[in-house]
Design an enzyme around this catalytic site. Structure first.
Site, PDB file in Angstrom:
ATOM      1  N   GLU A   1      -1.620   6.455  15.585  1.00  0.00           N
ATOM      2  CA  GLU A   1      -1.773   5.647  14.372  1.00  0.00           C
ATOM      3  C   GLU A   1      -3.098   5.999  13.728  1.00  0.00           C
ATOM      4  O   GLU A   1      -4.108   6.139  14.416  1.00  0.00           O
ATOM      5  CB  GLU A   1      -1.728   4.162  14.717  1.00  0.00           C
TER       6      GLU A   1
ATOM      7  N   GLU B   1      -8.610  -0.516   6.203  1.00  0.00           N
ATOM      8  CA  GLU B   1      -8.241  -1.739   6.914  1.00  0.00           C
ATOM      9  C   GLU B   1      -9.439  -2.671   7.005  1.00  0.00           C
ATOM     10  O   GLU B   1     -10.578  -2.241   7.176  1.00  0.00           O
ATOM     11  CB  GLU B   1      -7.730  -1.404   8.322  1.00  0.00           C
TER      12      GLU B   1
END
Length: 332
Positions: free
Chosen positions: A135, A140
């Site tokens: 990932e 974020e």
């Protein structure tokens, strides 16, 4: 804000990619206001991160104004009218039909849903059988976070260092295994949240090769001319915001077949978990309570994306064009 009508095809489709060579890169895909919702699927399952969210499908998202086009850009928003929604606040999570192994990924983003208590927005990529295919979290953060967190998550046996990153970015951990991953904390207030939006956003670029995964950020007023011209060349961009590399990880065996994702969730395993230790705690006893009781707080919790472009090294383009996940025709 006026959201235009979008129509998503239900029939199975196969894309034919015609490469256009730009410098040492070939453009494989250009997702923009002409094709984005044809090339991304809406996720409607339960949030894997335990968020107070109800992800909407394509039809309800469009009908309620949560997804569409605005001023020539892709709009991905959240419900900001409903008080105490029973199943969580309505939002969208979209995933590219095509998956990729390596490449240069460039996103021009005018606005992100950040700098708001309770929010957890992300622009990221991940592969099947998490975390075995890896990932890559390009953008974020949670709540009132002022700058971006850039994180990799892998299966066992991947340790990467931060050599070659800008001095202001700090790699908190070199072990990329599992939920915690290896994560850079950045310091530039223009790269996330309130500062990002006030400056009109900018461009993020992620360069994924066998030797390193590097993430660059350019504010709106400092986008390199080669990106604007469609001929990107990372060798001329200077040091990246974050660069993961080192002999402790075989990148090729830990990162592969990854889809592109945009989402906005609320609370959950990060924004909710740190709520009591944040300035947001003064607003409500829990994250879920605040998100449920204050819909108007989330009017600005939206993505506005001008484009996402995917480039491949011209010598490796055929090998790494990825595969297409077909859309299925309902049987009723």
């Amino acid at each position: 804000m006026r959201i235009s009508q979008l129509l998503l095809p239900l029939s199975a489709s196969v894309a034919c990619v015609v490469g256009i060579t730009n410098s040492s890169y070939t453009i494989a895909d250009n997702y923009n206001s002409t094709n984005f919702f044809n090339e991304f699927n809406f996720f409607t399952g339960q949030d894997p991160t335990g968020g107070f969210v109800d992800y909407q499908g394509e039809a309800p998202a469009n009908q309620s104004g949560l997804a569409g086009y605005s001023n020539g850009a892709i709009y991905l928003g959240v419900d900001h009218k409903t008080v105490n929604p029973a199943g969580g606040r309505n939002s969208v999570r979209v995933t590219s039909n095509k998956a990729y192994t390596k490449g240069l990924f460039i996103a021009d983003i005018a606005h992100m849903p950040a700098g708001i208590c309770g929010t957890w927005p992300a622009f990221w990529m991940f592969g099947p059988n998490w975390p075995n295919s890896g990932e890559i979290d390009i953008i974020e953060g949670v709540n009132m976070q002022a700058s971006n967190s850039i994180t990799l998550h892998t299966s066992e046996g991947c340790s990467l260092d931060g050599t070659g990153s800008v001095a202001s970015s700090v790699l908190a951990s070199t072990d990329c295994t599992g939920n915690n991953g290896c994560s850079f904390k950045t310091a530039d207030p223009l790269n996330f949240g309130t500062g990002f939006n006030a400056a009109g956003g900018g461009v993020y670029a992620m360069d994924w090769t066998s030797s390193a995964i590097a993430v660059y950020f350019f504010p709106r007023t400092s986008i390199p001319a080669d990106i604007t011209a469609g001929t990107p060349n990372p060798s001329g961009w200077g040091m990246p915001l974050a660069r993961f590399s080192g002999s402790g990880c075989d990148i090729d065996s830990h990162f592969m077949n990854q889809n592109i994702v945009f989402d906005t969730t609320f609370c959950g395993q990060w924004a909710g978990q740190v709520w009591s230790n944040s300035t947001c705690a003064a607003l409500a006893p829990t994250c879920n309570a605040y998100v449920g009781q204050n819909p108007s707080a989330f009017a600005g919790a939206y993505w506005l994306v001008n484009y996402v472009k995917v480039f491949q090294n011209s010598g490796m383009a055929k090998r790494h064009l990825g595969y297409i996940r077909p859309k299925l025709t309902p049987y009723m």
